[in-house]
Design a protein around this motif. Sequence first.
Motif, short mmCIF file in Angstrom:
data_model
loop_
_atom_site.label_atom_id
_atom_site.label_comp_id
_atom_site.label_asym_id
_atom_site.label_seq_id
_atom_site.Cartn_x
_atom_site.Cartn_y
_atom_site.Cartn_z
N ASP A 61 0.82 -1.21 0.00
CA ASP A 61 0.00 0.00 0.00
C ASP A 61 0.86 1.26 0.00
OD1 ASP A 61 -2.65 1.11 -0.06
OD2 ASP A 61 -2.29 1.78 2.00
N ARG A 62 2.00 1.21 0.67
CA ARG A 62 2.92 2.36 0.69
C ARG A 62 3.64 2.54 -0.64
NH1 ARG A 62 4.49 -0.04 5.54
NH2 ARG A 62 6.48 -0.67 4.63
N ASN A 63 3.80 1.47 -1.43
CA ASN A 63 4.64 1.52 -2.61
C ASN A 63 3.91 1.44 -3.95
OD1 ASN A 63 7.56 1.54 -1.60
ND2 ASN A 63 6.57 0.02 -0.31
N LEU A 64 2.70 0.92 -3.97
CA LEU A 64 1.97 0.79 -5.23
C LEU A 64 1.42 2.13 -5.69
CD1 LEU A 64 -0.23 -2.40 -4.65
CD2 LEU A 64 1.74 -2.21 -6.20
N PRO A 65 1.48 2.40 -6.99
CA PRO A 65 0.79 3.59 -7.49
C PRO A 65 -0.72 3.47 -7.23
CG PRO A 65 2.24 2.65 -9.17
CD PRO A 65 2.19 1.67 -8.04
N GLU A 66 -1.38 4.60 -7.03
CA GLU A 66 -2.83 4.59 -6.78
C GLU A 66 -3.60 3.94 -7.93
OE1 GLU A 66 -4.87 5.29 -4.19
OE2 GLU A 66 -3.00 5.42 -3.06
N SER A 67 -3.09 4.09 -9.14
CA SER A 67 -3.81 3.59 -10.32
C SER A 67 -3.60 2.09 -10.57
CB SER A 67 -3.36 4.37 -11.55
OG SER A 67 -1.96 4.17 -11.77
N THR A 68 -2.93 1.40 -9.69
CA THR A 68 -2.64 -0.03 -9.89
C THR A 68 -3.93 -0.83 -10.01
OG1 THR A 68 -0.58 0.16 -8.65
CG2 THR A 68 -1.49 -2.06 -8.93
N ARG A 69 -4.01 -1.66 -11.07
CA ARG A 69 -5.11 -2.62 -11.22
C ARG A 69 -4.74 -3.85 -10.41
NH1 ARG A 69 -6.48 -5.11 -15.89
NH2 ARG A 69 -4.36 -5.02 -16.65
#
Length: 153
Positions: free
Chosen positions: A41-49
């Motif tokens: 959650d800290r590292n994934l882009p917000e737009s991650t599918r």
Amino acid sequence: MDLILWRHAEAEEGDDTVDDMVRCLTPRGVKQAHRMAQWLDRNLPESTRVLASPAHRTEQTVRALGRRYKLRPELAPGCRPEQLLAAAQWPDSKAAVLVVGHQPTLGQTIAQLLGMGDVELSVRKGAVWWLRRRDRDGLAQTVVVTVQAPELL
């Protein structure tokens, strides 16, 4: 494109009397899933599918992330790397894609993307492999961004 492959956390052992699709995470597996989910959650882009196998243990794993996800029947245990890559739209997806799945498919997919042929890499329960497709001097390359195990977080 970033492709993040997350193996489901530790699950109950199966046998001939238990449907593989309904196996649950162990208490240790629940902790693994939450630990890795916090890091993701800290590292994934917000737009991650976010895509997951419909097996109960993978759904329990992905739910720890607290983001919207889609269960994809083609990611069920026994799927082939080609099915996983098609579901993720590799290498053409505009957004990063997180796939929560199973061995041996994850290890086979990683080996294929890294040009290792028909071998199977071992992916620990609850671990993440983050791969990136890039172009360098007109050549497509797949690079390993990171490998994370929940025990090390």
